[in-house]
Design a protein around this motif. Structure first.
Motif, PDB file in Angstrom:
ATOM      1  N   MET A 299     -19.366  -9.279 -36.153  1.00  0.00           N
ATOM      2  CA  MET A 299     -18.892  -8.490 -37.611  1.00  0.00           C
ATOM      3  C   MET A 299     -17.717  -7.702 -36.877  1.00  0.00           C
ATOM      4  SD  MET A 299     -20.813  -6.043 -39.546  1.00  0.00           S
ATOM      5  CE  MET A 299     -21.703  -7.262 -41.114  1.00  0.00           C
ATOM      6  N   ASN A 300     -16.400  -7.363 -37.865  1.00  0.00           N
ATOM      7  CA  ASN A 300     -15.891  -6.330 -36.885  1.00  0.00           C
ATOM      8  C   ASN A 300     -16.325  -4.886 -37.685  1.00  0.00           C
ATOM      9  OD1 ASN A 300     -14.343  -8.055 -35.469  1.00  0.00           O
ATOM     10  ND2 ASN A 300     -12.711  -8.431 -37.738  1.00  0.00           N
ATOM     11  N   LYS A 301     -16.165  -3.525 -36.387  1.00  0.00           N
ATOM     12  CA  LYS A 301     -17.088  -3.153 -37.069  1.00  0.00           C
ATOM     13  C   LYS A 301     -16.011  -1.326 -37.074  1.00  0.00           C
ATOM     14  CE  LYS A 301     -21.596  -3.031 -37.076  1.00  0.00           C
ATOM     15  NZ  LYS A 301     -23.020  -3.059 -36.417  1.00  0.00           N
ATOM     16  N   LEU A 302     -15.099  -0.570 -37.731  1.00  0.00           N
ATOM     17  CA  LEU A 302     -14.158   0.694 -37.674  1.00  0.00           C
ATOM     18  C   LEU A 302     -15.087   1.652 -37.140  1.00  0.00           C
ATOM     19  CD1 LEU A 302     -11.278   1.338 -38.197  1.00  0.00           C
ATOM     20  CD2 LEU A 302     -12.552   2.376 -40.253  1.00  0.00           C
ATOM     21  N   ARG A 303     -14.631   1.440 -35.241  1.00  0.00           N
ATOM     22  CA  ARG A 303     -15.800   3.183 -34.837  1.00  0.00           C
ATOM     23  C   ARG A 303     -14.338   3.742 -34.650  1.00  0.00           C
ATOM     24  NH1 ARG A 303     -19.014  -0.308 -30.013  1.00  0.00           N
ATOM     25  NH2 ARG A 303     -19.319  -1.800 -31.414  1.00  0.00           N
ATOM     26  N   PHE A 304     -15.303   5.233 -34.322  1.00  0.00           N
ATOM     27  CA  PHE A 304     -14.500   6.525 -33.829  1.00  0.00           C
ATOM     28  C   PHE A 304     -14.799   6.728 -32.596  1.00  0.00           C
ATOM     29  CE2 PHE A 304     -13.994   6.098 -38.786  1.00  0.00           C
ATOM     30  CZ  PHE A 304     -12.970   5.842 -39.162  1.00  0.00           C
ATOM     31  N   SER A 305     -14.218   7.236 -31.991  1.00  0.00           N
ATOM     32  CA  SER A 305     -14.177   8.428 -31.033  1.00  0.00           C
ATOM     33  C   SER A 305     -14.876   9.611 -32.238  1.00  0.00           C
ATOM     34  CB  SER A 305     -13.860   8.460 -30.040  1.00  0.00           C
ATOM     35  OG  SER A 305     -12.303   8.658 -30.010  1.00  0.00           O
ATOM     36  N   LYS A 306     -15.436  10.728 -31.315  1.00  0.00           N
ATOM     37  CA  LYS A 306     -14.514  11.731 -30.539  1.00  0.00           C
ATOM     38  C   LYS A 306     -13.453  12.885 -31.772  1.00  0.00           C
ATOM     39  CE  LYS A 306     -16.822  16.286 -29.506  1.00  0.00           C
ATOM     40  NZ  LYS A 306     -17.479  17.178 -28.493  1.00  0.00           N
ATOM     41  N   LEU A 307     -13.634  12.739 -32.658  1.00  0.00           N
ATOM     42  CA  LEU A 307     -12.570  13.160 -33.441  1.00  0.00           C
ATOM     43  C   LEU A 307     -12.033  14.920 -33.378  1.00  0.00           C
ATOM     44  CD1 LEU A 307     -12.898  11.432 -36.918  1.00  0.00           C
ATOM     45  CD2 LEU A 307     -10.962  11.394 -35.240  1.00  0.00           C
ATOM     46  N   GLY A 308     -13.185  15.713 -33.068  1.00  0.00           N
ATOM     47  CA  GLY A 308     -13.216  17.077 -32.643  1.00  0.00           C
ATOM     48  C   GLY A 308     -12.996  17.871 -34.508  1.00  0.00           C
ATOM     49  N   ILE A 309     -12.379  19.079 -34.172  1.00  0.00           N
ATOM     50  CA  ILE A 309     -12.139  19.638 -35.851  1.00  0.00           C
ATOM     51  C   ILE A 309     -10.576  19.293 -35.927  1.00  0.00           C
ATOM     52  CG2 ILE A 309     -11.653  21.968 -36.455  1.00  0.00           C
ATOM     53  CD1 ILE A 309     -14.621  21.390 -35.755  1.00  0.00           C
ATOM     54  N   ILE A 310     -10.643  19.118 -37.614  1.00  0.00           N
ATOM     55  CA  ILE A 310      -9.454  18.623 -38.027  1.00  0.00           C
ATOM     56  C   ILE A 310      -8.835  19.819 -39.019  1.00  0.00           C
ATOM     57  CG2 ILE A 310      -7.838  16.543 -39.558  1.00  0.00           C
ATOM     58  CD1 ILE A 310      -9.877  14.660 -37.300  1.00  0.00           C
ATOM     59  N   GLY A 311      -7.704  19.720 -39.662  1.00  0.00           N
ATOM     60  CA  GLY A 311      -7.445  20.138 -39.859  1.00  0.00           C
ATOM     61  C   GLY A 311      -7.980  22.408 -40.634  1.00  0.00           C
ATOM     62  N   ARG A 312      -8.357  22.534 -39.685  1.00  0.00           N
ATOM     63  CA  ARG A 312      -8.766  23.611 -39.062  1.00  0.00           C
ATOM     64  C   ARG A 312      -8.412  24.652 -38.370  1.00  0.00           C
ATOM     65  NH1 ARG A 312     -14.628  23.888 -41.291  1.00  0.00           N
ATOM     66  NH2 ARG A 312     -14.299  26.139 -41.420  1.00  0.00           N
ATOM     67  N   GLU A 313      -6.565  24.867 -37.565  1.00  0.00           N
ATOM     68  CA  GLU A 313      -6.030  25.512 -37.077  1.00  0.00           C
ATOM     69  C   GLU A 313      -5.640  25.918 -37.047  1.00  0.00           C
ATOM     70  OE1 GLU A 313      -4.969  22.223 -39.146  1.00  0.00           O
ATOM     71  OE2 GLU A 313      -5.496  21.085 -37.072  1.00  0.00           O
ATOM     72  N   THR A 314      -5.936  26.496 -38.706  1.00  0.00           N
ATOM     73  CA  THR A 314      -5.501  27.905 -38.539  1.00  0.00           C
ATOM     74  C   THR A 314      -7.101  28.963 -38.101  1.00  0.00           C
ATOM     75  OG1 THR A 314      -3.944  28.364 -40.762  1.00  0.00           O
ATOM     76  CG2 THR A 314      -5.324  30.043 -40.108  1.00  0.00           C
ATOM     77  N   GLU A 315      -7.582  28.814 -38.577  1.00  0.00           N
ATOM     78  CA  GLU A 315      -9.248  28.929 -38.363  1.00  0.00           C
ATOM     79  C   GLU A 315      -9.350  29.734 -36.816  1.00  0.00           C
ATOM     80  OE1 GLU A 315      -8.583  26.842 -40.581  1.00  0.00           O
ATOM     81  OE2 GLU A 315     -10.493  27.313 -42.326  1.00  0.00           O
ATOM     82  N   GLN A 316      -9.464  27.900 -36.123  1.00  0.00           N
ATOM     83  CA  GLN A 316      -8.971  27.691 -34.729  1.00  0.00           C
ATOM     84  C   GLN A 316      -8.142  29.071 -34.350  1.00  0.00           C
ATOM     85  OE1 GLN A 316      -8.637  24.043 -34.156  1.00  0.00           O
ATOM     86  NE2 GLN A 316      -9.814  23.806 -32.704  1.00  0.00           N
ATOM     87  N   ARG A 317      -6.995  29.365 -34.274  1.00  0.00           N
ATOM     88  CA  ARG A 317      -6.295  30.667 -33.903  1.00  0.00           C
ATOM     89  C   ARG A 317      -6.766  31.746 -34.015  1.00  0.00           C
ATOM     90  NH1 ARG A 317      -2.062  26.840 -35.946  1.00  0.00           N
ATOM     91  NH2 ARG A 317      -1.287  28.118 -37.827  1.00  0.00           N
ATOM     92  N   THR A 318      -7.436  32.014 -35.055  1.00  0.00           N
ATOM     93  CA  THR A 318      -7.814  33.735 -35.159  1.00  0.00           C
ATOM     94  C   THR A 318      -9.403  33.665 -34.671  1.00  0.00           C
ATOM     95  OG1 THR A 318      -7.337  33.321 -38.485  1.00  0.00           O
ATOM     96  CG2 THR A 318      -9.063  34.714 -37.652  1.00  0.00           C
ATOM     97  N   LEU A 319     -10.316  32.395 -34.449  1.00  0.00           N
ATOM     98  CA  LEU A 319     -10.755  32.850 -33.321  1.00  0.00           C
ATOM     99  C   LEU A 319     -10.462  33.374 -31.541  1.00  0.00           C
ATOM    100  CD1 LEU A 319     -13.386  30.318 -34.139  1.00  0.00           C
ATOM    101  CD2 LEU A 319     -13.566  32.222 -34.497  1.00  0.00           C
ATOM    102  N   LEU A 320      -9.262  32.091 -31.357  1.00  0.00           N
ATOM    103  CA  LEU A 320      -8.764  31.994 -30.056  1.00  0.00           C
ATOM    104  C   LEU A 320      -8.457  33.832 -30.568  1.00  0.00           C
ATOM    105  CD1 LEU A 320      -7.670  29.150 -29.317  1.00  0.00           C
ATOM    106  CD2 LEU A 320      -8.780  30.163 -28.021  1.00  0.00           C
ATOM    107  N   ASN A 321      -7.356  34.223 -31.522  1.00  0.00           N
ATOM    108  CA  ASN A 321      -7.240  35.505 -31.272  1.00  0.00           C
ATOM    109  C   ASN A 321      -8.441  36.936 -31.147  1.00  0.00           C
ATOM    110  OD1 ASN A 321      -4.443  35.247 -31.367  1.00  0.00           O
ATOM    111  ND2 ASN A 321      -4.224  34.628 -33.203  1.00  0.00           N
TER     112      ASN A 321
END
Length: 198
Positions: free
Chosen positions: A1-23
Motif C-alpha cells: 500500500m502506498n503511503k504519503l510520508r512527511f519528514s520533519k517539516l519545521g515551522i511553516i507560515g510563521r516567518e514574521t514571528e520567527q524574525r521577531t524572536l530572533l530580533n
C-alpha cells in the motif's frame, strides 16, 4: 500500500514571528527580554519558541524549558523549577565532559565555585525549590538554616538568591533562554519571581 510520508517539516507560515524572536534574541546581550507567545492550544507556540534552540547552541548559550500545570498550582515555582532542573542537568553534563579536559572556557568547577561564593547563605533556600542543585554543589556545602525568618523575609531572600543564581548561570551561558509553557496556570509566587527577574 502506498503511503504519503512527511519528514520533519519545521515551522511553516510563521516567518514574521520567527524574525521577531530572533530580533529579541539578538537584544539579549544588552538587556533582558520577555516575550509572550499567545494562541490556543495546539497552534505551535512551543515549536515556534524551540526554533531559537539552534541559534542559542551556536552561540554556546543555554535553552531550557519548563511547564506550568493546573494540577501543580499548589506547588510554588513548579514551572520555573523544571527549567532549573534542566540547568542543573546541563551543569552535570558539563562536569562529565570536562573530566580530564581544561580547554573549555566555562568549567564546571568554576561555575560551582562562583555559586558557592555568591550564594553561600542562600543556597539552602534554593535547594528547597531546586533539589537538583544539591547534586551540582554537593550536600557538604549546604548549611541548614538555623533561624526562622518570616514568610515575607524568606520570600525576599529566595527571590534575591534566585536572581543571583540566574545571573551566575547567564554569565557562563549566554544567551540564557527560559521557555515557560502554560503561563496561565502559574502560581502567584512564580509570577512575582518572574517580575523580579525581568
Amino acid at each position: 500500500m502506498n503511503k504519503l510520508r512527511f519528514s520533519k517539516l519545521g515551522i511553516i507560515g510563521r516567518e514574521t514571528e520567527q524574525r521577531t524572536l530572533l530580533n529579541c534574541l539578538r537584544n539579549v546581550g544588552s538587556k533582558r527580554e520577555l516575550v509572550l507567545i499567545q494562541g490556543t492550544s495546539g497552534t505551535g507556540k512551543t515549536a515556534l519558541a524551540s526554533t531559537l534552540r539552534k541559534y542559542i547552541r551556536r552561540a554556546k548559550g543555554l535553552y531550557v524549558k519548563g511547564k506550568f500545570d493546573l494540577n501543580l498550582r499548589d506547588q510554588p515555582y513548579a514551572g520555573i523549577a523544571s527549567c532549573c532542573r534542566e540547568i542543573c542537568g546541563e551543569l552535570l553534563e558539563l562536569q562529565k565532559v570536562q573530566q580530564g579536559e581544561t580547554s573549555e572556557s566555562r568549567s564546571f568547577d568554576e561555575i560551582k565555585k562562583k555559586i558557592l561564593a555568591e550564594l553561600a547563605a542562600e543556597i539552602y533556600l534554593l535547594t528547597k525549590v531546586i533539589p537538583d542543585l544539591r547534586e551540582v554543589i554537593g550536600d557538604e556545602n549546604i548549611k541548614r538554616e538555623e533561624s526562622h525568618p518570616s514568610h515575607q523575609e524568606a520570600k525576599a531572600r529566595f527571590n534575591y538568591a534566585f536572581r543571583k543564581f540566574i545571573c551566575i548561570i547567564s554569565s557562563f551561558f549566554a544567551p540564557l533562554v527560559m521557555v515557560l509553557d502554560d503561563l496561565q496556570w502559574a502560581d502567584m509566587a512564580s509570577l512575582e519571581l518572574l517580575e523580579v527577574l525581568i
